[in-house]
Design a protein around this motif. Sequence first.
Motif, PDB file in Angstrom:
ATOM      1  N   VAL A  63       0.833  -1.206   0.000  1.00 14.62           N
ATOM      2  CA  VAL A  63       0.000   0.000   0.000  1.00 14.62           C
ATOM      3  C   VAL A  63       0.864   1.251   0.000  1.00 14.62           C
ATOM      4  O   VAL A  63       2.063   1.201   0.237  1.00 14.62           O
ATOM      5  CB  VAL A  63      -0.923   0.039   1.253  1.00 14.62           C
ATOM      6  N   ASP A  67      -2.476   6.249   2.454  1.00 18.94           N
ATOM      7  CA  ASP A  67      -3.857   5.796   2.236  1.00 18.94           C
ATOM      8  C   ASP A  67      -4.445   5.127   3.470  1.00 18.94           C
ATOM      9  O   ASP A  67      -5.658   4.932   3.552  1.00 18.94           O
ATOM     10  CB  ASP A  67      -3.932   4.816   1.059  1.00 18.94           C
ATOM     11  N   THR A  68      -3.600   4.756   4.439  1.00 21.15           N
ATOM     12  CA  THR A  68      -4.090   4.087   5.653  1.00 21.15           C
ATOM     13  C   THR A  68      -4.270   5.063   6.811  1.00 21.15           C
ATOM     14  O   THR A  68      -4.846   4.694   7.834  1.00 21.15           O
ATOM     15  CB  THR A  68      -3.122   2.975   6.103  1.00 21.15           C
ATOM     16  N   ALA A  71      -7.193   5.199   9.553  1.00 24.96           N
ATOM     17  CA  ALA A  71      -7.918   3.925   9.634  1.00 24.96           C
ATOM     18  C   ALA A  71      -7.926   3.426  11.072  1.00 24.96           C
ATOM     19  O   ALA A  71      -6.970   3.610  11.810  1.00 24.96           O
ATOM     20  CB  ALA A  71      -7.263   2.889   8.727  1.00 24.96           C
ATOM     21  N   CYS A 100      -4.194  -1.166  -3.820  1.00 25.52           N
ATOM     22  CA  CYS A 100      -3.231  -2.017  -3.132  1.00 25.52           C
ATOM     23  C   CYS A 100      -3.061  -3.298  -3.940  1.00 25.52           C
ATOM     24  O   CYS A 100      -3.846  -3.577  -4.856  1.00 25.52           O
ATOM     25  CB  CYS A 100      -3.688  -2.338  -1.704  1.00 25.52           C
ATOM     26  N   MET A 117       0.769  -3.688   4.596  1.00 25.35           N
ATOM     27  CA  MET A 117      -0.228  -3.818   5.662  1.00 25.35           C
ATOM     28  C   MET A 117      -0.387  -5.303   5.944  1.00 25.35           C
ATOM     29  O   MET A 117      -0.663  -6.089   5.041  1.00 25.35           O
ATOM     30  CB  MET A 117      -1.562  -3.214   5.205  1.00 25.35           C
ATOM     31  N   THR A 122      -6.542  -6.623   8.156  1.00 27.77           N
ATOM     32  CA  THR A 122      -7.388  -6.360   6.990  1.00 27.77           C
ATOM     33  C   THR A 122      -8.547  -7.350   6.937  1.00 27.77           C
ATOM     34  O   THR A 122      -8.556  -8.363   7.636  1.00 27.77           O
ATOM     35  CB  THR A 122      -6.585  -6.495   5.679  1.00 27.77           C
ATOM     36  N   ILE A 131      -8.978  -1.833   5.605  1.00 29.40           N
ATOM     37  CA  ILE A 131      -7.779  -1.655   6.407  1.00 29.40           C
ATOM     38  C   ILE A 131      -8.222  -1.127   7.774  1.00 29.40           C
ATOM     39  O   ILE A 131      -8.896  -0.104   7.848  1.00 29.40           O
ATOM     40  CB  ILE A 131      -6.815  -0.643   5.742  1.00 29.40           C
ATOM     41  N   SER A 134      -3.687   2.164  10.846  1.00 32.45           N
ATOM     42  CA  SER A 134      -2.774   3.056  10.108  1.00 32.45           C
ATOM     43  C   SER A 134      -1.356   2.515  10.223  1.00 32.45           C
ATOM     44  O   SER A 134      -0.985   1.941  11.249  1.00 32.45           O
ATOM     45  CB  SER A 134      -2.804   4.471  10.696  1.00 32.45           C
TER      46      SER A 134
END
Length: 183
Positions: A63, A67-68, A71, A100, A117, A122, A131, A134
Amino acid sequence: MRPFGALISYQEACEIIDRHIRPITRIEEVPVDSAANRVLAEDLVAAMNVPPFNRAAMDGYAVKAKDTFGAGQFKPVSLKVIGEIHAGDSPDKKIKSGQCIQISTGAVMPEGADSVMMVEDTEREGTEVKIFKSITPGSNIGKIGGDIREGAVVLKAGILLDAAKSRRPCLPGIIQSQGLRKT
């Protein structure tokens, strides 16, 4: 009466040994399979980085860490799964934001990804993965040269090669060693 007759002093014994021993100066090239119990004649320098590429340190999803961000367990982030990479595969896709790739431990990291990740954090639903945590850039990645850097001395001259030292994956097909004495 002494059981062994007349004994000489330690100093005299050392002088006799010093007068009669000569260092081994010849160098032989032997195949790696025959290198155990030999003495390495010169430093062994890594000819390449190990690993030679950035690799996944665990199973999960390659990833972009950003983008995380944000989360969490009750606020998962969803990313689109655009492929799979297994150890030995060459990545053929580049990850863009919001995407991803499922990745196996040891696989080459795809372009655009900066983290892995863990699969445990997940939940996959078809072509989407949720997800629940982070991560920071560089997480769960074995960096290029992270184990051994190109040009680094892997083994020092003068060491006795044993089964473990003569079986390192970075050794060349031939190791120079000196002497024929087995231990």
